[in-house]
Design a protein around this motif. Structure first.
Motif, mmCIF file in Angstrom:
data_model
loop_
_atom_site.group_PDB
_atom_site.id
_atom_site.type_symbol
_atom_site.label_atom_id
_atom_site.label_comp_id
_atom_site.label_asym_id
_atom_site.label_seq_id
_atom_site.Cartn_x
_atom_site.Cartn_y
_atom_site.Cartn_z
ATOM 1 N N GLN A 89 0.823 -1.207 0.000
ATOM 2 C CA GLN A 89 0.000 0.000 0.000
ATOM 3 C C GLN A 89 0.859 1.259 0.000
ATOM 4 O O GLN A 89 0.410 2.309 -0.440
ATOM 5 N N ASN A 90 2.075 1.166 0.516
ATOM 6 C CA ASN A 90 3.018 2.279 0.509
ATOM 7 C C ASN A 90 2.460 3.541 1.140
ATOM 8 O O ASN A 90 2.712 4.651 0.668
ATOM 9 N N GLY A 91 1.662 3.392 2.194
ATOM 10 C CA GLY A 91 1.122 4.553 2.901
ATOM 11 C C GLY A 91 0.048 5.297 2.144
ATOM 12 O O GLY A 91 -0.246 6.447 2.455
ATOM 13 N N LYS A 92 -0.559 4.668 1.154
ATOM 14 C CA LYS A 92 -1.595 5.311 0.342
ATOM 15 C C LYS A 92 -2.942 4.618 0.576
ATOM 16 O O LYS A 92 -2.994 3.406 0.757
ATOM 17 N N PRO A 93 -4.052 5.372 0.529
ATOM 18 C CA PRO A 93 -5.360 4.731 0.601
ATOM 19 C C PRO A 93 -5.638 3.937 -0.689
ATOM 20 O O PRO A 93 -5.138 4.271 -1.760
ATOM 21 N N VAL A 94 -6.432 2.882 -0.541
ATOM 22 C CA VAL A 94 -6.694 1.962 -1.644
ATOM 23 C C VAL A 94 -8.199 1.760 -1.783
ATOM 24 O O VAL A 94 -8.931 1.779 -0.798
ATOM 25 N N THR A 95 -8.660 1.550 -3.012
ATOM 26 C CA THR A 95 -10.042 1.189 -3.292
ATOM 27 C C THR A 95 -10.039 -0.222 -3.878
ATOM 28 O O THR A 95 -9.306 -0.494 -4.834
ATOM 29 N N CYS A 96 -10.861 -1.114 -3.293
ATOM 30 C CA CYS A 96 -10.957 -2.490 -3.791
ATOM 31 C C CYS A 96 -12.393 -2.818 -4.170
ATOM 32 O O CYS A 96 -13.335 -2.356 -3.523
ATOM 33 N N THR A 100 -17.711 -1.867 -3.627
ATOM 34 C CA THR A 100 -16.421 -1.188 -3.672
ATOM 35 C C THR A 100 -16.145 -0.623 -2.291
ATOM 36 O O THR A 100 -17.005 0.048 -1.715
ATOM 37 N N VAL A 101 -14.970 -0.924 -1.760
ATOM 38 C CA VAL A 101 -14.622 -0.479 -0.415
ATOM 39 C C VAL A 101 -13.391 0.423 -0.479
ATOM 40 O O VAL A 101 -12.481 0.197 -1.265
ATOM 41 N N ASP A 102 -13.422 1.461 0.348
ATOM 42 C CA ASP A 102 -12.272 2.347 0.488
ATOM 43 C C ASP A 102 -11.507 1.928 1.731
ATOM 44 O O ASP A 102 -12.086 1.813 2.813
ATOM 45 N N LEU A 103 -10.219 1.711 1.567
ATOM 46 C CA LEU A 103 -9.372 1.260 2.666
ATOM 47 C C LEU A 103 -8.407 2.369 3.051
ATOM 48 O O LEU A 103 -7.881 3.076 2.184
ATOM 49 N N PRO A 104 -8.143 2.517 4.348
ATOM 50 C CA PRO A 104 -7.247 3.585 4.789
ATOM 51 C C PRO A 104 -5.797 3.292 4.408
ATOM 52 O O PRO A 104 -5.426 2.158 4.113
ATOM 53 N N ALA A 105 -4.996 4.330 4.456
ATOM 54 C CA ALA A 105 -3.569 4.185 4.157
ATOM 55 C C ALA A 105 -2.907 3.294 5.200
ATOM 56 O O ALA A 105 -3.279 3.298 6.370
ATOM 57 N N SER A 106 -1.939 2.503 4.762
ATOM 58 C CA SER A 106 -1.207 1.621 5.653
ATOM 59 C C SER A 106 0.255 1.594 5.223
ATOM 60 O O SER A 106 0.560 1.567 4.036
ATOM 61 N N THR A 107 1.155 1.597 6.200
ATOM 62 C CA THR A 107 2.584 1.546 5.886
ATOM 63 C C THR A 107 3.152 0.139 6.040
ATOM 64 O O THR A 107 4.332 -0.073 5.783
ATOM 65 N N TYR A 108 2.320 -0.822 6.453
ATOM 66 C CA TYR A 108 2.779 -2.213 6.574
ATOM 67 C C TYR A 108 2.924 -2.832 5.188
ATOM 68 O O TYR A 108 2.245 -2.443 4.245
#
Length: 120
Positions: free
Chosen positions: A63-70, A86-94
C-alpha cells in the motif's frame, strides 16, 4: 573464422531488423517491470453469513502509505455475480494488511473474492 557480410542491398534490412528486435526487448522489459509495481492483493478466505451476505477476508500488499479502493464480488454456483461492492481502505505503511469486508448479495453465494484493487 570470418563473418560474412550481408548481400549487397540487404544491409538496410539487417539494421531495421536489429533495431526492431531491440525495441521489442525494451517494450517487453518495460511491461514486465510495470506489471510488478503498485498495489496487489491476495484472497485470504470468505464466510457465507446467510443467503444475502458474504464476508470476504483479503490481504492488501504494497500500500506504501496510500489509501486503496478495492472491488469485492460474490459468486454463485454457476460463477455468476450475485453481489459486488467497492470499499475504500485507509492508508497503511505495513507491507501487508488484512481486511474483512461484507458483500451483500441478491441470492445465495458460494464464494467471495477480490476482483481488483487500485490506489485512490
Amino acid at each position: 573464422m570470418t563473418i560474412t557480410r550481408p548481400a549487397p542491398g540487404q544491409l538496410k534490412w539487417w539494421v531495421i531488423g536489429t533495431v526492431g528486435i531491440l525495441l521489442g526487448c525494451a517494450v517487453a522489459v518495460w511491461f514486465g517491470i510495470s506489471s510488478t509495481r503498485g498495489v496487489s492483493w491476495s484472497d485470504a478466505g470468505f464466510n457465507i453469513v446467510g443467503n444475502t451476505r458474504v464476508d470476504v477476508t483479503f490481504d492488501v500488499i504494497h500500500q506504501n502509505g496510500k489509501p486503496v479502493t478495492c472491488t469485492l464480488e460474490a459468486l454463485d454456483l454457476q460463477h455468476g455475480q450475485v453481489g459486488q461492492t467497492t470499499v475504500d481502505l485507509p492508508a497503511s505503511t505495513y507491507s501487508s494488511t488484512r481486511y474483512t469486508r461484507t458483500v451483500h448479495t441478491v441470492a445465495k453465494a458460494v464464494t467471495g473474492t477480490v476482483d481488483s484493487c487500485s490506489y485512490k
